[in-house]
Design an enzyme around this catalytic site. Structure first.
Site, PDB file in Angstrom:
ATOM      1  N   CYS A  94       0.854  -1.187   0.000  1.00  0.00           N
ATOM      2  CA  CYS A  94       0.000   0.000   0.000  1.00  0.00           C
ATOM      3  C   CYS A  94       0.894   1.243   0.000  1.00  0.00           C
ATOM      4  CB  CYS A  94      -0.904  -0.014   1.231  1.00  0.00           C
ATOM      5  SG  CYS A  94      -2.051   1.363   1.246  1.00  0.00           S
ATOM      6  N   CYS A 130      -3.455   6.873  -4.917  1.00  0.00           N
ATOM      7  CA  CYS A 130      -3.105   5.448  -4.803  1.00  0.00           C
ATOM      8  C   CYS A 130      -1.641   5.217  -5.217  1.00  0.00           C
ATOM      9  CB  CYS A 130      -4.032   4.568  -5.639  1.00  0.00           C
ATOM     10  SG  CYS A 130      -3.840   2.804  -5.268  1.00  0.00           S
TER      11      CYS A 130
HETATM   12  O1  PYC Z   1      -1.896   3.803  -1.980  1.00  0.00           O
HETATM   13  O2  PYC Z   1      -1.333   1.836  -2.783  1.00  0.00           O
HETATM   14  C1  PYC Z   1      -2.123   2.592  -2.225  1.00  0.00           C
HETATM   15  C2  PYC Z   1      -3.442   2.055  -1.805  1.00  0.00           C
HETATM   16  C3  PYC Z   1      -3.937   0.805  -2.024  1.00  0.00           C
HETATM   17  C4  PYC Z   1      -5.201   0.765  -1.445  1.00  0.00           C
HETATM   18  C5  PYC Z   1      -5.450   1.991  -0.884  1.00  0.00           C
HETATM   19  N1  PYC Z   1      -4.354   2.769  -1.123  1.00  0.00           N
END
Ligand code: PYC
Length: 321
Positions: free
Chosen positions: A92, A246
């Protein structure tokens, strides 16, 4: 034997709007095996605890949990296992930035570079004196370009399959409006695509250590911010959308851009999230591997002791039965 009252100490933060809850004390003992073995023990023996820490009434669907473990390598400051409302994440990006901010808040790390272990590989964090955090993620790559899937009621959807620490299906041509007001429809669309991929047997490949299930769907569109290259909407495995751009998803995106010759080593990529926050990224080659770096900011939002009282019917969270 009667179950004892359990106290779990957590520190909450958000990274570009996406929350992370780091368990700093009172978590399960996962033994001394590899990070992958520890993840397997967490999943098999302590799933109740995962749910109690992250789900309502103590948490919510949008929280990502991070359990700190002792490192298995002398090079690392700690290990981390990420989890959410329905299970576990391989890695993550926003969560790793949140862990870095939390370790700095606790005085366990200072400005400089530090290694953190995850079940799918080592990640290096760089904390600059002004507090901005960069992570060098696990090696990322595109596994398939222009895969088509028939989505009932929506027609043929074409996307790329890429690994950035999690498996993503990345779609540019979706006909959706990427705005926060449209988040419910975006969620329905992405969920339909995910179900169609599963039905069609479309998966990542076995070069990644995380299994091949594509459990993140990422939609792209033009940015709203003048300093961004692109805007995204990312649907996570538990049906919550990522408030940040993300980290693993931006890594997967940059791997696709690199494969298409649209991003060079060291060139900056600015990914805007659905709420208007930003990650800055770039890639570099290490031999055959492509290593993405992601930078962002995280802020501490709370310190708490969760209490799991044996007399509380919802001590292990509210879960669908
Ligand atoms: O930032 O990789 C990320 C992530 C995955 C799920 C929520 N955030």
């Amino acid at each position: 034997m009667n179950e004892a009252l359990r106290r779990v100490r957590v520190i909450d933060s958000h990274t570009e709007g996406e929350p992370t809850r780091v368990v700093i004390d009172g978590g399960p003992d996962l033994g001394r095996g590899t990070m992958a073995e520890r993840l397997a023990i967490f999943r098999e023996k302590f799933d109740d605890l995962r749910s109690g820490i992250i789900n309502e009434p103590r948490g919510s669907d949008i929280l990502v949990g991070a359990l700190l473990t002792p490192p298995t390598s002398a090079r690392a400051v700690c290990g981390v296992i990420f989890f959410n409302n329905v299970g576990f994440l391989n890695a993550c990006g926003h969560g790793t930035i949140g862990v870095a901010r939390t370790l700095a808040h606790l005085g366990k790390i200072g400005a400089g570079s530090h290694v953190i272990q995850t079940p799918v590989g080592e990640v290096t964090i760089h904390l600059d004196p002004a507090g901005r955090i960069t992570i060098d993620n696990v090696a990322s790559y595109r596994a398939a370009k222009d895969m088509a899937v028939e989505v009932p009621g929506r027609g043929r959807v074409v996307g790329d399959v890429a690994w950035g620490g999690n498996w993503f299906f990345l779609i540019s041509d979706h006909g959706q409006t990427l705005s926060l007001e449209n988040a419910e429809e975006l969620t329905r669309y992405a969920w339909d695509v995910r179900a169609a991929l599963t039905r069609a047997g479309i998966r990542g490949d076995d070069r990644s250590p995380g299994g091949g299930e594509i459990d993140h769907i990422e939609l792209f569109g033009p940015p709203q911010r003048s300093d961004a290259d692109s805007k995204n909407f990312v649907l996570c495995p538990g049906k919550a959308y990522d408030r940040s751009p993300c980290g693993t998803g931006t890594s997967a995106k940059m791997a696709c851009l690199f494969a298409d010759g649209m991003l060079n080593e060291g060139q900056v990529w600015r990914q805007e999230s659905i709420i208007g926050s930003l990650f800055t990224g770039s890639v570099r080659r290490e031999g055959e591997k492509l290593i993405p770096s992601i930078s962002g900011s995280a802020h501490i939002t709370g310190e708490a002791t969760l209490i799991l009282d044996p007399g509380d019917p919802f001590r292990y969270g509210i879960r669908a039965r």
